[in-house]
Design a protein around this motif. Structure first.
Motif, PDB file in Angstrom:
ATOM      1  N   GLU A  21       0.840  -1.213   0.000  1.00  0.00           N
ATOM      2  CA  GLU A  21       0.000   0.000   0.000  1.00  0.00           C
ATOM      3  C   GLU A  21       0.868   1.254   0.000  1.00  0.00           C
ATOM      4  OE1 GLU A  21      -3.364   0.883  -0.066  1.00  0.00           O
ATOM      5  OE2 GLU A  21      -3.467  -1.143  -0.883  1.00  0.00           O
ATOM      6  N   GLN A  22       1.889   1.262   0.864  1.00  0.00           N
ATOM      7  CA  GLN A  22       2.732   2.453   1.014  1.00  0.00           C
ATOM      8  C   GLN A  22       3.667   2.666  -0.176  1.00  0.00           C
ATOM      9  OE1 GLN A  22       2.566   4.806   3.231  1.00  0.00           O
ATOM     10  NE2 GLN A  22       1.128   3.882   4.648  1.00  0.00           N
ATOM     11  N   LEU A  23       3.997   1.594  -0.886  1.00  0.00           N
ATOM     12  CA  LEU A  23       4.927   1.709  -2.021  1.00  0.00           C
ATOM     13  C   LEU A  23       4.420   2.678  -3.087  1.00  0.00           C
ATOM     14  CD1 LEU A  23       6.336  -1.894  -2.613  1.00  0.00           C
ATOM     15  CD2 LEU A  23       7.662   0.172  -2.111  1.00  0.00           C
ATOM     16  N   LYS A  24       3.102   2.850  -3.149  1.00  0.00           N
ATOM     17  CA  LYS A  24       2.539   3.788  -4.128  1.00  0.00           C
ATOM     18  C   LYS A  24       3.016   5.211  -3.863  1.00  0.00           C
ATOM     19  CE  LYS A  24      -1.591   0.882  -4.158  1.00  0.00           C
ATOM     20  NZ  LYS A  24      -2.961   0.760  -3.588  1.00  0.00           N
ATOM     21  N   ARG A  25       3.350   5.512  -2.612  1.00  0.00           N
ATOM     22  CA  ARG A  25       3.766   6.870  -2.226  1.00  0.00           C
ATOM     23  C   ARG A  25       5.283   7.045  -2.250  1.00  0.00           C
ATOM     24  NH1 ARG A  25       1.788   7.927   3.506  1.00  0.00           N
ATOM     25  NH2 ARG A  25       2.349  10.056   2.939  1.00  0.00           N
ATOM     26  N   VAL A  26       6.017   5.960  -2.499  1.00  0.00           N
ATOM     27  CA  VAL A  26       7.475   5.965  -2.344  1.00  0.00           C
ATOM     28  C   VAL A  26       8.184   6.349  -3.645  1.00  0.00           C
ATOM     29  CG1 VAL A  26       9.438   4.372  -2.056  1.00  0.00           C
ATOM     30  CG2 VAL A  26       7.565   4.355  -0.412  1.00  0.00           C
ATOM     31  N   ASP A  27       9.265   7.136  -3.516  1.00  0.00           N
ATOM     32  CA  ASP A  27      10.075   7.536  -4.667  1.00  0.00           C
ATOM     33  C   ASP A  27      11.335   6.690  -4.800  1.00  0.00           C
ATOM     34  OD1 ASP A  27       8.381   9.902  -5.020  1.00  0.00           O
ATOM     35  OD2 ASP A  27       9.412  10.700  -3.260  1.00  0.00           O
ATOM     36  N   VAL A  28      11.935   6.361  -3.654  1.00  0.00           N
ATOM     37  CA  VAL A  28      13.236   5.694  -3.636  1.00  0.00           C
ATOM     38  C   VAL A  28      13.169   4.445  -2.762  1.00  0.00           C
ATOM     39  CG1 VAL A  28      15.691   5.914  -3.066  1.00  0.00           C
ATOM     40  CG2 VAL A  28      14.419   7.912  -3.865  1.00  0.00           C
ATOM     41  N   VAL A  29      13.671   3.327  -3.274  1.00  0.00           N
ATOM     42  CA  VAL A  29      13.772   2.090  -2.494  1.00  0.00           C
ATOM     43  C   VAL A  29      15.225   1.898  -2.079  1.00  0.00           C
ATOM     44  CG1 VAL A  29      13.518  -0.420  -2.493  1.00  0.00           C
ATOM     45  CG2 VAL A  29      11.809   1.009  -3.652  1.00  0.00           C
ATOM     46  N   ILE A  30      15.474   1.947  -0.757  1.00  0.00           N
ATOM     47  CA  ILE A  30      16.806   1.653  -0.220  1.00  0.00           C
ATOM     48  C   ILE A  30      16.777   0.194   0.225  1.00  0.00           C
ATOM     49  CG2 ILE A  30      18.517   2.198   1.554  1.00  0.00           C
ATOM     50  CD1 ILE A  30      17.363   5.051   1.633  1.00  0.00           C
ATOM     51  N   GLU A  31      17.469  -0.644  -0.543  1.00  0.00           N
ATOM     52  CA  GLU A  31      17.460  -2.084  -0.256  1.00  0.00           C
ATOM     53  C   GLU A  31      18.726  -2.451   0.516  1.00  0.00           C
ATOM     54  OE1 GLU A  31      17.783  -6.411  -2.464  1.00  0.00           O
ATOM     55  OE2 GLU A  31      17.974  -4.562  -3.645  1.00  0.00           O
ATOM     56  N   VAL A  32      18.532  -3.007   1.722  1.00  0.00           N
ATOM     57  CA  VAL A  32      19.672  -3.380   2.569  1.00  0.00           C
ATOM     58  C   VAL A  32      19.863  -4.895   2.519  1.00  0.00           C
ATOM     59  CG1 VAL A  32      20.676  -3.283   4.888  1.00  0.00           C
ATOM     60  CG2 VAL A  32      19.192  -1.423   4.093  1.00  0.00           C
TER      61      VAL A  32
END
Length: 282
Positions: A21-32
């Motif tokens: 749901e929140q991914l729709k609002r996200v610009d950048v994915v910081i993958e650890v």
């Protein structure tokens, strides 16, 4: 290993639904990911989650791999036109570079907004990774304060929440998210060795035995640490090594104690900075 490794705490399914749901609002994915096992600590759905968003790839626990291994990963990603950021979140290393990368992504986003006649806004970044790879420690370092609960136990963060870093960046902290079924048992084993899934998922002795098998292949200094050389005389398996070590005066027949000691020593770097996965540089 004869027993399957599976671990999927109840909160993870709920957290994954909330993340989507929140991914729709996200610009950048910081993958650890865990620098010791970058392939095994990559979520199989990450490419779907990134989609058309900016992707910042982070290998945490860089202190637990050698400079040579780090260079190999840099070279491997360069061939694929990808930048990788290395952090030791516990010590705060690599955090400034990571913050700058997220800010650069934000500048690009606001440039696009400007061309559409929209006002600039803080970049929205999400931190994603398996349990216990160091996401919360990374967030706390980015914030320069303790905002996310950080622990060396998998599954501490349970809920999603937005945290403002500055006027330029907002961060979404997420629980460690695992696939419902760990189909790749070789990867699951490495996650267990590195303490990136809960202890309830596996048998310590079997995982420690597999650890010894891997460490023998990697020529780790086992005899320096434990006083027994697995190759002289040659022992048939990691389990044989554990049972032989258990018979010494130090362990007094307690093979479970030996297993825990081996896993503890590897996880704390007492056997050296040993990566369990390397890229193919062909």
């Amino acid at each position: 290993m004869s027993s399957l490794i599976q671990w999927y705490p109840g909160h993870i399914a709920k957290a994954e639904k909330a993340l989507l749901e929140q991914l729709k609002r996200v610009d950048v994915v910081i993958e650890v990911r865990d620098a010791r096992i970058p392939f095994s600590s990559q979520h199989p759905k990450i490419k779907t989650w990134i989609a058309d968003k900016s992707h910042v790839l982070v290998f945490n626990r860089v202190d637990m791999i050698s400079e040579s291994v780090r260079s190999q990963w840099v070279q491997w990603h360069r061939k694929r036109n990808q930048m990788v950021y290395f952090t030791d979140a516990q010590a705060g290393k690599g955090i400034k570079e990571l913050l700058k990368a997220a800010q650069v992504a934000g500048v690009k986003i606001n440039e696009r907004r400007k061309t559409r006649g929209m006002l600039p806004r803080p970049v929205r970044a999400v931190v994603i990774g398996f349990p216990n790879v160091g996401k919360s420690a990374v967030i706390n370092r980015l914030l320069n304060r303790r905002a996310a609960e950080s622990s060396n136990r998998p599954g501490v963060t349970r809920q999603l929440r937005w945290i403002r870093i500055s006027d330029q960046i907002e961060l979404l902290d997420t629980p460690g998210i695992l696939p419902p079924v760990l189909h790749d048992q070789d990867a699951a084993l490495k996650l267990a060795i590195c303490d990136d899934i809960g202890e309830a998922a596996y048998d310590n002795t079997l995982v420690a035995a597999a650890t010894i098998d891997l460490l023998i292949k990697l020529q780790a200094p086992l005899s320096d640490r434990y006083g027994i050389d697995p190759l002289n005389p040659p022992l048939e398996s990691g389990l044989d090594y554990i049972m032989t070590l258990a018979e010494t005066d130090r362990f007094k027949g307690d093979s479970e104690r030996v297993a825990r000691q081996i896993l503890h020593d590897y996880r704390k770097g007492r056997l050296g900075a040993i990566a369990l996965e390397l890229p193919s540089l062909d």
